[in-house]
Design an enzyme around this catalytic site. Structure first.
Site, PDB file in Angstrom:
ATOM      1  CG  HIS A 101      25.319  75.157  89.382  1.00 19.97           C
ATOM      2  ND1 HIS A 101      24.760  74.416  90.412  1.00 19.97           N
ATOM      3  CD2 HIS A 101      25.876  76.239  89.956  1.00 19.97           C
ATOM      4  CE1 HIS A 101      24.972  75.035  91.557  1.00 19.97           C
ATOM      5  NE2 HIS A 101      25.648  76.148  91.314  1.00 19.97           N
ATOM      6  CG  HIS A 103      29.522  79.199  89.627  1.00 21.16           C
ATOM      7  ND1 HIS A 103      28.695  80.234  89.975  1.00 21.16           N
ATOM      8  CD2 HIS A 103      29.182  78.153  90.413  1.00 21.16           C
ATOM      9  CE1 HIS A 103      27.888  79.843  90.942  1.00 21.16           C
ATOM     10  NE2 HIS A 103      28.163  78.569  91.232  1.00 21.16           N
TER      11      HIS A 103
END
Length: 135
Positions: A101, A103
């Site tokens: 992922h 941010h």
């Protein structure tokens, strides 16, 4: 590919809650439940990949494009003065959820967030040695 024990895979499947803000064929973006600033979101590939080392290059590229879309929305919709993109790969780098992922952290003047290190000049010999190893 999905991993049933992965919370992000469950978000993709719709079996775990998330506040989704963007989606395309390869990626899903949703609000971080522990935000650093107003508008902090996560971009993930829909296909499970544990981390940066494992993510499919096309999914990585799609995540970068999705992160840019969110950065522009943070600027235009939230009035962010800037954006930090952050990926943590493996526990030594602070990774806590083991599904790749990115941010997307909108930044605002005076928001109080600080870099996790204080930049200072490095030893030129150490820099050259690391550069040689990376080549």
């Amino acid at each position: 590919m999905t991993a049933p024990s992965c919370v992000f895979c469950r978000i993709v499947a719709g079996t775990a809650p998330a506040t989704v803000v963007d989606e395309d064929e390869r990626t899903l973006a949703f609000m971080d439940i522990n935000p650093g600033t107003r508008g902090h979101a996560l971009v993930i590939p829909k296909a499970h990949a544990e981390d940066l080392y494992a993510v499919d290059p096309q999914d990585l590229a799609a995540c970068a494009v999705a992160a840019q879309r969110l950065a522009l929305r943070a600027r235009d919709g939230l009035g962010a003065a800037g954006v930090n993109l952050l990926n943590a790969c493996r526990p030594a780098a602070w990774q806590t959820v083991f599904h790749f992922h990115v941010h997307v952290v909108p930044r605002y003047h005076g928001d109080g967030l600080v870099l996790p290190w204080r930049p200072r000049p490095g030893d030129p010999a150490v820099i050259a040695e690391a550069a040689a190893a990376l080549r």
